[in-house]
Design a protein around this motif. Structure first.
Motif, PDB file in Angstrom:
ATOM      1  N   ASN A  79       6.412  18.464   4.097  1.00  0.00           N
ATOM      2  CA  ASN A  79       5.855  17.117   3.958  1.00  0.00           C
ATOM      3  C   ASN A  79       6.316  16.312   5.195  1.00  0.00           C
ATOM      4  OD1 ASN A  79       6.648  14.308   1.730  1.00  0.00           O
ATOM      5  ND2 ASN A  79       4.741  14.692   2.792  1.00  0.00           N
ATOM      6  N   ASN A  82      -7.717   2.932   0.337  1.00  0.00           N
ATOM      7  CA  ASN A  82      -7.476   4.286  -0.194  1.00  0.00           C
ATOM      8  C   ASN A  82      -6.299   4.301  -1.176  1.00  0.00           C
ATOM      9  OD1 ASN A  82      -5.112   4.907   1.416  1.00  0.00           O
ATOM     10  ND2 ASN A  82      -6.424   5.587   3.109  1.00  0.00           N
ATOM     11  N   THR A  83      -5.394   3.356  -1.034  1.00  0.00           N
ATOM     12  CA  THR A  83      -4.318   3.205  -2.020  1.00  0.00           C
ATOM     13  C   THR A  83      -4.893   2.877  -3.397  1.00  0.00           C
ATOM     14  OG1 THR A  83      -2.676   2.513  -0.394  1.00  0.00           O
ATOM     15  CG2 THR A  83      -2.338   1.739  -2.641  1.00  0.00           C
ATOM     16  N   ASP A 138       5.698   0.351   1.762  1.00  0.00           N
ATOM     17  CA  ASP A 138       4.727   0.152   2.841  1.00  0.00           C
ATOM     18  C   ASP A 138       3.982  -1.144   2.580  1.00  0.00           C
ATOM     19  OD1 ASP A 138       5.114   2.772   4.134  1.00  0.00           O
ATOM     20  OD2 ASP A 138       4.233   3.583   2.299  1.00  0.00           O
ATOM     21  N   LEU A 158      -7.477  15.180   7.344  1.00  0.00           N
ATOM     22  CA  LEU A 158      -6.048  14.940   7.065  1.00  0.00           C
ATOM     23  C   LEU A 158      -5.199  16.146   7.437  1.00  0.00           C
ATOM     24  CD1 LEU A 158      -6.347  13.124   3.628  1.00  0.00           C
ATOM     25  CD2 LEU A 158      -6.212  12.121   5.905  1.00  0.00           C
ATOM     26  N   ALA A 208      -6.147   1.714   4.622  1.00  0.00           N
ATOM     27  CA  ALA A 208      -5.027   2.251   3.838  1.00  0.00           C
ATOM     28  C   ALA A 208      -4.856   1.488   2.523  1.00  0.00           C
ATOM     29  CB  ALA A 208      -3.747   2.224   4.654  1.00  0.00           C
ATOM     30  N   TYR A 245       0.869  -1.183   0.000  1.00  0.00           N
ATOM     31  CA  TYR A 245       0.000   0.000   0.000  1.00  0.00           C
ATOM     32  C   TYR A 245       0.902   1.228   0.000  1.00  0.00           C
ATOM     33  CZ  TYR A 245       0.807   1.126   4.903  1.00  0.00           C
ATOM     34  OH  TYR A 245       1.401   1.501   6.073  1.00  0.00           O
ATOM     35  N   GLY A 246       0.284   2.420   0.098  1.00  0.00           N
ATOM     36  CA  GLY A 246       1.099   3.635   0.114  1.00  0.00           C
ATOM     37  C   GLY A 246       1.705   3.900  -1.250  1.00  0.00           C
ATOM     38  N   SER A 247       2.748   4.711  -1.253  1.00  0.00           N
ATOM     39  CA  SER A 247       3.224   5.259  -2.517  1.00  0.00           C
ATOM     40  C   SER A 247       3.742   4.223  -3.518  1.00  0.00           C
ATOM     41  CB  SER A 247       4.273   6.332  -2.267  1.00  0.00           C
ATOM     42  OG  SER A 247       5.377   5.757  -1.648  1.00  0.00           O
ATOM     43  N   ASP A 295     -10.880  12.888   4.647  1.00  0.00           N
ATOM     44  CA  ASP A 295     -10.462  11.582   4.128  1.00  0.00           C
ATOM     45  C   ASP A 295     -11.628  11.010   3.316  1.00  0.00           C
ATOM     46  OD1 ASP A 295      -8.339   9.267   4.526  1.00  0.00           O
ATOM     47  OD2 ASP A 295     -10.328   8.371   4.599  1.00  0.00           O
ATOM     48  N   HIS A 342     -12.334  11.923   9.606  1.00  0.00           N
ATOM     49  CA  HIS A 342     -10.899  12.118   9.730  1.00  0.00           C
ATOM     50  C   HIS A 342     -10.461  13.302   8.865  1.00  0.00           C
ATOM     51  CE1 HIS A 342      -6.831  10.910  10.431  1.00  0.00           C
ATOM     52  NE2 HIS A 342      -6.615  10.454   9.234  1.00  0.00           N
ATOM     53  N   SER A 361       0.906  15.203   5.018  1.00  0.00           N
ATOM     54  CA  SER A 361       1.421  13.935   4.482  1.00  0.00           C
ATOM     55  C   SER A 361       1.348  13.943   2.958  1.00  0.00           C
ATOM     56  CB  SER A 361       0.587  12.764   5.013  1.00  0.00           C
ATOM     57  OG  SER A 361      -0.731  12.838   4.510  1.00  0.00           O
ATOM     58  N   LYS A 419       4.512  16.935  -4.633  1.00  0.00           N
ATOM     59  CA  LYS A 419       5.244  16.203  -3.590  1.00  0.00           C
ATOM     60  C   LYS A 419       6.725  16.595  -3.582  1.00  0.00           C
ATOM     61  CE  LYS A 419       4.965  11.706  -2.811  1.00  0.00           C
ATOM     62  NZ  LYS A 419       4.719  10.229  -2.975  1.00  0.00           N
TER      63      LYS A 419
HETATM   64  P1  ATP Z   1       5.868   8.981   0.336  1.00  0.00           P
HETATM   65  O1  ATP Z   1       6.340   8.915  -1.071  1.00  0.00           O
HETATM   66  O2  ATP Z   1       6.089  10.346   0.904  1.00  0.00           O
HETATM   67  O3  ATP Z   1       6.351   7.864   1.197  1.00  0.00           O
HETATM   68  P2  ATP Z   1       3.206   7.806   0.675  1.00  0.00           P
HETATM   69  O4  ATP Z   1       2.115   7.797  -0.375  1.00  0.00           O
HETATM   70  O5  ATP Z   1       3.768   6.495   1.067  1.00  0.00           O
HETATM   71  O6  ATP Z   1       4.298   8.843   0.200  1.00  0.00           O
HETATM   72  P3  ATP Z   1       2.406   8.396   3.306  1.00  0.00           P
HETATM   73  O7  ATP Z   1       1.858   9.717   3.718  1.00  0.00           O
HETATM   74  O8  ATP Z   1       3.688   7.846   3.852  1.00  0.00           O
HETATM   75  O9  ATP Z   1       2.529   8.552   1.789  1.00  0.00           O
HETATM   76  O10 ATP Z   1       1.253   7.357   3.507  1.00  0.00           O
HETATM   77  C1  ATP Z   1       1.284   5.996   3.153  1.00  0.00           C
HETATM   78  C2  ATP Z   1      -0.123   5.479   3.004  1.00  0.00           C
HETATM   79  O11 ATP Z   1      -0.748   5.461   4.270  1.00  0.00           O
HETATM   80  C3  ATP Z   1      -1.019   6.352   2.129  1.00  0.00           C
HETATM   81  O12 ATP Z   1      -0.971   6.003   0.784  1.00  0.00           O
HETATM   82  C4  ATP Z   1      -2.369   6.081   2.705  1.00  0.00           C
HETATM   83  O13 ATP Z   1      -2.893   4.894   2.163  1.00  0.00           O
HETATM   84  C5  ATP Z   1      -2.077   5.886   4.156  1.00  0.00           C
HETATM   85  N1  ATP Z   1      -2.218   7.126   4.951  1.00  0.00           N
HETATM   86  C6  ATP Z   1      -1.249   8.020   5.232  1.00  0.00           C
HETATM   87  N2  ATP Z   1      -1.691   9.012   6.004  1.00  0.00           N
HETATM   88  C7  ATP Z   1      -2.967   8.737   6.229  1.00  0.00           C
HETATM   89  C8  ATP Z   1      -3.972   9.372   6.973  1.00  0.00           C
HETATM   90  N3  ATP Z   1      -3.739  10.509   7.656  1.00  0.00           N
HETATM   91  N4  ATP Z   1      -5.180   8.795   6.982  1.00  0.00           N
HETATM   92  C9  ATP Z   1      -5.425   7.662   6.340  1.00  0.00           C
HETATM   93  N5  ATP Z   1      -4.519   7.003   5.612  1.00  0.00           N
HETATM   94  C10 ATP Z   1      -3.311   7.529   5.556  1.00  0.00           C
END
Ligand code: ATP
Ligand code: MG
Length: 342
Positions: free
Chosen positions: A180, A149-150, A84, A305, A146, A69-71, A297, A303, A188, A171
């Motif tokens: 950031n 939402n990814t 992640d 953000l 997460a 998940y995540g980026s 969110d 929530h 975030s 970003k």
């Molecule tokens: P980076 O390239 O900066 O690491 P990233 O997309 O991994 O970017 P993060 O902010 O580290 O961003 O978040 C990782 C994941 O966690 C997001 O993609 C999202 O799914 C989840 N997430 C992060 N912050 C929140 C939040 N405040 N509420 C809900 N989900 C969140």
């Protein structure tokens, strides 16, 4: 008399300052975008690590599943960013902390390195480094919202390529200007991507997938997540809008510097609109949530953000939005000046 002429002076000065045609900078912004995109090779390595870790973990917990998940999975990741992962596991006997500790043992036995179990963090995780790929990653447990939402972010990115370009540049700006950093009260990466989606929804470059007939449903805890996810049917959605990446970038910063009403507005990609703080009862500080910049969110709608932002960091953020808007409007070399390190 005097009033009119001084106004004219100001007007002429403005024309002179605006001589740069913003669209001419698009190629240099696009090459910055290209330089940040991860290579195919790197993506293959990430998948290799996902497979190796899944094997190791399912030997111990056969009914568990590991998700990216995540980026690295939402298509907004830079090259060389951390990975992640989320372990989904049904286990009533063990608490989340016990699972994290046990997971750390499993990884240790599997010869992964730099293992740290952070059991007291808001989201407990295990950190590790994989010596075979050189990649570092964080694993959390049962954080399925997460994962959902990814997928939503990745689906939006499929509709119009300008979203990915815009969000990468935003970003990159946020990282260069040190805004950031959630532990310092700024936003975030996830919040910045949501802000970009919202802007493109208002300009009809992106639709609002949660307002369309749902084709994808997931219930996580008490949140019913539903939206239209057949995005391959929408790939011409924004084509009528011809705005270039540099004018969208200008629009983004101009909106957050001069147009957003910080006292009344909440941005909401769930509705594709601006909704009111009043309606959400986000008008005053409750506990640690100050609601000084409100970003809803998409699924966990209670929530905000922006809740990490405090009275000091809101000032920094707004000054940085203004700086960026002014650079895009007046600077002869915006694709350099915008990213000057803070
Ligand atoms: P980076 O390239 O900066 O690491 P990233 O997309 O991994 O970017 P993060 O902010 O580290 O961003 O978040 C990782 C994941 O966690 C997001 O993609 C999202 O799914 C989840 N997430 C992060 N912050 C929140 C939040 N405040 N509420 C809900 N989900 C969140
Ligand atoms: Mg991340």
């Amino acid at each position: 008399g005097h009033h009119v002429s001084s106004q004219r002076v100001r007007f002429q000065r403005r024309i002179r300052a605006c001589r740069y045609d913003i669209d001419q900078f698009s190629p240099s912004f696009l090459s910055i975008f290209e330089s940040l995109v991860p290579s195919e090779e790197e993506i293959a390595k990430q998948n290799q690590l996902l497979i190796a870790l899944s094997r190791l973990i399912t030997m111990e917990w056969p009914n568990s599943k590991l998700y990216l998940y995540g980026s690295c999975a939402n298509s907004f990741g830079f090259s060389n960013s951390d990975i992640d992962l989320c372990l989904s596991i049904d286990n009533n006997e063990m608490s989340k902390v016990d699972i994290i500790l046990k997971l750390a043992d499993i990884l240790q036995a599997g010869n992964l390195q730099n293992i740290q179990a952070l059991t007291r963090a808001r989201v407990p995780i295990v950190k590790l480094m994989d010596p075979d790929t050189g990649l570092s990653c964080d694993i959390c447990v049962n954080n399925l919202l997460a994962v959902v939402n990814t997928k939503l972010l990745r689906d939006y990115a499929q509709i119009d390529r300008r979203l990915r370009q815009l969000a990468f540049i935003v970003k990159h700006w946020a990282k260069s200007r040190r805004v950031n950093e959630t532990y310092q009260g700024t936003l975030s990466s996830y919040a910045y991507v949501i802000m970009c989606i919202h802007l493109l929804q208002l300009r009809r470059i992106l639709p609002c997938l949660q307002e369309m007939e749902a084709t994808c449903y997931v219930t996580v805890d008490d949140n019913h997540c539903a939206y239209f996810d057949q995005v391959d049917k929408l790939n011409n959605y924004g084509a009528h809008n011809k705005e270039t990446i540099s004018s969208l970038l200008w629009a983004f910063f101009h909106y957050w510097a001069y147009q957003h009403d910080y006292t009344k507005d909440v941005i909401s990609i769930r509705t594709g609109r601006i909704i009111s703080k009043h309606m959400k009862d986000w008008t005053r500080r409750v506990g640690n949530d100050r609601h000084l910049i409100c970003i809803e969110d998409p699924f966990e709608t209670s929530h905000d953000l922006g809740r990490v932002v405090d009275k000091f960091s809101i000032k920094i953020l707004r000054e940085e939005f203004e700086r960026a808007a002014n650079i895009l409007q007046y600077d002869p070399n915006p694709s350099v000046t915008l990213f000057e390190p803070y």
